[in-house]
Motif scaffolding. Structure first.
Motif, PDB file in Angstrom:
ATOM      1  N   VAL A  74       4.145   4.150  -9.924  1.00  0.00           N
ATOM      2  CA  VAL A  74       4.023   4.877  -8.653  1.00  0.00           C
ATOM      3  C   VAL A  74       5.400   5.088  -8.010  1.00  0.00           C
ATOM      4  O   VAL A  74       5.626   6.084  -7.329  1.00  0.00           O
ATOM      5  CB  VAL A  74       3.038   4.178  -7.679  1.00  0.00           C
ATOM      6  N   LEU A  75       6.329   4.179  -8.250  1.00  0.00           N
ATOM      7  CA  LEU A  75       7.669   4.301  -7.677  1.00  0.00           C
ATOM      8  C   LEU A  75       8.482   5.409  -8.341  1.00  0.00           C
ATOM      9  O   LEU A  75       9.504   5.832  -7.813  1.00  0.00           O
ATOM     10  CB  LEU A  75       8.424   2.977  -7.797  1.00  0.00           C
ATOM     11  N   ARG A  76       8.012   5.881  -9.492  1.00  0.00           N
ATOM     12  CA  ARG A  76       8.727   6.937 -10.213  1.00  0.00           C
ATOM     13  C   ARG A  76       8.396   8.332  -9.685  1.00  0.00           C
ATOM     14  O   ARG A  76       9.011   9.310 -10.101  1.00  0.00           O
ATOM     15  CB  ARG A  76       8.420   6.845 -11.698  1.00  0.00           C
ATOM     16  N   ARG A  77       7.448   8.423  -8.773  1.00  0.00           N
ATOM     17  CA  ARG A  77       7.154   9.718  -8.157  1.00  0.00           C
ATOM     18  C   ARG A  77       8.378  10.189  -7.390  1.00  0.00           C
ATOM     19  O   ARG A  77       9.009   9.409  -6.682  1.00  0.00           O
ATOM     20  CB  ARG A  77       5.976   9.613  -7.186  1.00  0.00           C
ATOM     21  N   SER A  78       8.705  11.463  -7.516  1.00  0.00           N
ATOM     22  CA  SER A  78       9.884  11.959  -6.799  1.00  0.00           C
ATOM     23  C   SER A  78       9.549  12.189  -5.334  1.00  0.00           C
ATOM     24  O   SER A  78       8.398  12.431  -4.968  1.00  0.00           O
ATOM     25  CB  SER A  78      10.408  13.238  -7.442  1.00  0.00           C
TER      26      SER A  78
ATOM     27  N   ASP B 247       0.876  -1.170   0.000  1.00  0.00           N
ATOM     28  CA  ASP B 247       0.000   0.000   0.000  1.00  0.00           C
ATOM     29  C   ASP B 247       0.911   1.216   0.000  1.00  0.00           C
ATOM     30  O   ASP B 247       1.613   1.472   0.983  1.00  0.00           O
ATOM     31  CB  ASP B 247      -0.915   0.003   1.225  1.00  0.00           C
ATOM     32  N   ILE B 248       0.919   1.927  -1.133  1.00  0.00           N
ATOM     33  CA  ILE B 248       1.800   3.081  -1.300  1.00  0.00           C
ATOM     34  C   ILE B 248       0.953   4.309  -1.563  1.00  0.00           C
ATOM     35  O   ILE B 248       0.352   4.442  -2.631  1.00  0.00           O
ATOM     36  CB  ILE B 248       2.797   2.874  -2.459  1.00  0.00           C
ATOM     37  N   GLU B 249       0.845   5.158  -0.534  1.00  0.00           N
ATOM     38  CA  GLU B 249       0.138   6.425  -0.663  1.00  0.00           C
ATOM     39  C   GLU B 249      -1.237   6.266  -1.319  1.00  0.00           C
ATOM     40  O   GLU B 249      -1.572   6.961  -2.265  1.00  0.00           O
ATOM     41  CB  GLU B 249       1.011   7.418  -1.431  1.00  0.00           C
ATOM     42  N   GLY B 250      -2.021   5.301  -0.822  1.00  0.00           N
ATOM     43  CA  GLY B 250      -3.382   5.105  -1.303  1.00  0.00           C
ATOM     44  C   GLY B 250      -3.518   4.200  -2.518  1.00  0.00           C
ATOM     45  O   GLY B 250      -4.624   3.954  -2.985  1.00  0.00           O
TER      46      GLY B 250
ATOM     47  N   LEU C 170       9.201 -10.500   8.351  1.00  0.00           N
ATOM     48  CA  LEU C 170       9.180  -9.153   8.943  1.00  0.00           C
ATOM     49  C   LEU C 170       7.806  -8.477   8.824  1.00  0.00           C
ATOM     50  O   LEU C 170       7.568  -7.453   9.462  1.00  0.00           O
ATOM     51  CB  LEU C 170      10.207  -8.249   8.249  1.00  0.00           C
ATOM     52  N   LEU C 171       6.944  -9.032   7.994  1.00  0.00           N
ATOM     53  CA  LEU C 171       5.682  -8.362   7.666  1.00  0.00           C
ATOM     54  C   LEU C 171       4.625  -8.579   8.728  1.00  0.00           C
ATOM     55  O   LEU C 171       4.618  -9.624   9.375  1.00  0.00           O
ATOM     56  CB  LEU C 171       5.192  -8.876   6.313  1.00  0.00           C
ATOM     57  N   PRO C 172       3.719  -7.625   8.896  1.00  0.00           N
ATOM     58  CA  PRO C 172       3.579  -6.365   8.163  1.00  0.00           C
ATOM     59  C   PRO C 172       4.675  -5.371   8.553  1.00  0.00           C
ATOM     60  O   PRO C 172       5.225  -5.423   9.654  1.00  0.00           O
ATOM     61  CB  PRO C 172       2.206  -5.853   8.572  1.00  0.00           C
ATOM     62  N   LEU C 173       4.963  -4.481   7.618  1.00  0.00           N
ATOM     63  CA  LEU C 173       6.071  -3.551   7.791  1.00  0.00           C
ATOM     64  C   LEU C 173       5.717  -2.214   7.154  1.00  0.00           C
ATOM     65  O   LEU C 173       5.240  -2.167   6.023  1.00  0.00           O
ATOM     66  CB  LEU C 173       7.293  -4.153   7.099  1.00  0.00           C
ATOM     67  N   GLU C 174       5.920  -1.139   7.906  1.00  0.00           N
ATOM     68  CA  GLU C 174       5.719   0.213   7.382  1.00  0.00           C
ATOM     69  C   GLU C 174       7.085   0.842   7.152  1.00  0.00           C
ATOM     70  O   GLU C 174       7.919   0.857   8.062  1.00  0.00           O
ATOM     71  CB  GLU C 174       4.908   1.057   8.361  1.00  0.00           C
ATOM     72  N   LEU C 175       7.299   1.335   5.928  1.00  0.00           N
ATOM     73  CA  LEU C 175       8.593   1.898   5.554  1.00  0.00           C
ATOM     74  C   LEU C 175       8.411   3.210   4.800  1.00  0.00           C
ATOM     75  O   LEU C 175       7.389   3.419   4.145  1.00  0.00           O
ATOM     76  CB  LEU C 175       9.357   0.937   4.645  1.00  0.00           C
ATOM     77  N   THR C 176       9.426   4.054   4.862  1.00  0.00           N
ATOM     78  CA  THR C 176       9.498   5.233   4.010  1.00  0.00           C
ATOM     79  C   THR C 176      10.478   4.907   2.894  1.00  0.00           C
ATOM     80  O   THR C 176      11.638   4.577   3.157  1.00  0.00           O
ATOM     81  CB  THR C 176       9.986   6.466   4.799  1.00  0.00           C
ATOM     82  N   LEU C 177      10.001   4.956   1.652  1.00  0.00           N
ATOM     83  CA  LEU C 177      10.832   4.665   0.497  1.00  0.00           C
ATOM     84  C   LEU C 177      11.428   5.962  -0.025  1.00  0.00           C
ATOM     85  O   LEU C 177      10.698   6.899  -0.338  1.00  0.00           O
ATOM     86  CB  LEU C 177       9.993   3.997  -0.603  1.00  0.00           C
ATOM     87  N   GLU C 178      12.746   6.004  -0.118  1.00  0.00           N
ATOM     88  CA  GLU C 178      13.476   7.198  -0.553  1.00  0.00           C
ATOM     89  C   GLU C 178      14.063   6.982  -1.945  1.00  0.00           C
ATOM     90  O   GLU C 178      14.439   5.857  -2.302  1.00  0.00           O
ATOM     91  CB  GLU C 178      14.623   7.501   0.420  1.00  0.00           C
ATOM     92  N   ASP C 179      14.195   8.070  -2.716  1.00  0.00           N
ATOM     93  CA  ASP C 179      14.824   8.008  -4.037  1.00  0.00           C
ATOM     94  C   ASP C 179      16.296   7.631  -3.909  1.00  0.00           C
ATOM     95  O   ASP C 179      16.989   8.097  -2.999  1.00  0.00           O
ATOM     96  CB  ASP C 179      14.746   9.367  -4.739  1.00  0.00           C
ATOM     97  N   PHE C 180      16.771   6.809  -4.874  1.00  0.00           N
ATOM     98  CA  PHE C 180      18.190   6.500  -4.922  1.00  0.00           C
ATOM     99  C   PHE C 180      18.602   6.282  -6.371  1.00  0.00           C
ATOM    100  O   PHE C 180      17.986   5.477  -7.088  1.00  0.00           O
ATOM    101  CB  PHE C 180      18.530   5.254  -4.096  1.00  0.00           C
ATOM    102  N   ALA C 181      19.604   7.019  -6.820  1.00  0.00           N
ATOM    103  CA  ALA C 181      20.243   6.859  -8.128  1.00  0.00           C
ATOM    104  C   ALA C 181      19.269   6.978  -9.306  1.00  0.00           C
ATOM    105  O   ALA C 181      19.535   6.441 -10.372  1.00  0.00           O
ATOM    106  CB  ALA C 181      21.008   5.541  -8.184  1.00  0.00           C
ATOM    107  N   ALA C 182      18.146   7.636  -9.115  1.00  0.00           N
ATOM    108  CA  ALA C 182      17.146   7.843 -10.167  1.00  0.00           C
ATOM    109  C   ALA C 182      16.669   6.540 -10.816  1.00  0.00           C
ATOM    110  O   ALA C 182      16.126   6.547 -11.904  1.00  0.00           O
ATOM    111  CB  ALA C 182      17.675   8.802 -11.238  1.00  0.00           C
ATOM    112  N   THR C 183      16.853   5.412 -10.105  1.00  0.00           N
ATOM    113  CA  THR C 183      16.435   4.121 -10.648  1.00  0.00           C
ATOM    114  C   THR C 183      15.649   3.272  -9.665  1.00  0.00           C
ATOM    115  O   THR C 183      15.052   2.272 -10.050  1.00  0.00           O
ATOM    116  CB  THR C 183      17.648   3.269 -11.091  1.00  0.00           C
ATOM    117  N   GLU C 184      15.661   3.665  -8.389  1.00  0.00           N
ATOM    118  CA  GLU C 184      15.052   2.808  -7.380  1.00  0.00           C
ATOM    119  C   GLU C 184      14.605   3.625  -6.169  1.00  0.00           C
ATOM    120  O   GLU C 184      15.011   4.767  -5.983  1.00  0.00           O
ATOM    121  CB  GLU C 184      16.050   1.735  -6.931  1.00  0.00           C
TER     122      GLU C 184
END
Length: 114
Positions: A101-105, A6-9, A28-42
């Motif tokens: 959705v992962l391409r959102r900055s 579940d990513i931002e709705g 490890l699940l369930p798990l809440e994480l903050t996903l950060e930009d890295f190397a413009a690919t992930e």
């Protein structure tokens, strides 16, 4: 094994590989994480502990949609673009779609559950 993100709705599904590393991640699940930009690919995030890499190859060539574990840093990495071979990268599974959705900055709030 089916994984839900579940990513931002937006709810995405992924299929986890049948591997020790993927099973360890699932534990490890369930798990809440903050996903950060890295190397413009992930998008990356720290995990609460390191995962098992028992039986994992020395590295992989990730593709857009791959859910991976970067063993040297102990972090989760979700690729939204293809990338070159990386030593220490372990594939955990792959998104079934919705990689856009992962391409959102910027950071994204995500909940992972089975």
């Amino acid at each position: 094994m089916r994984l839900y993100l579940d990513i931002e709705g937006i709810t995405l599904t992924a299929t986890l590989d049948d591997s020790d590393s993927a099973r360890d991640f699932a534990s490890l699940l369930p798990l809440e994480l903050t996903l950060e930009d890295f190397a413009a690919t992930e998008k990356i995030s720290d995990l609460p502990r390191r995962l098992s890499t028992e039986g994992a190859p020395a590295g992989i060539t990730p593709r857009a949609g791959d859910l991976t574990y970067y063993a040297p840093w102990g972090n989760l990495a979700l690729f939204h673009k293809d990338f070159k071979h990386a030593s220490g990268l372990v594939k955990l599974g792959a998104l079934d779609g919705g990689v856009e959705v992962l391409r959102r900055s910027g950071p994204l709030q995500a909940t992972f559950h089975l």
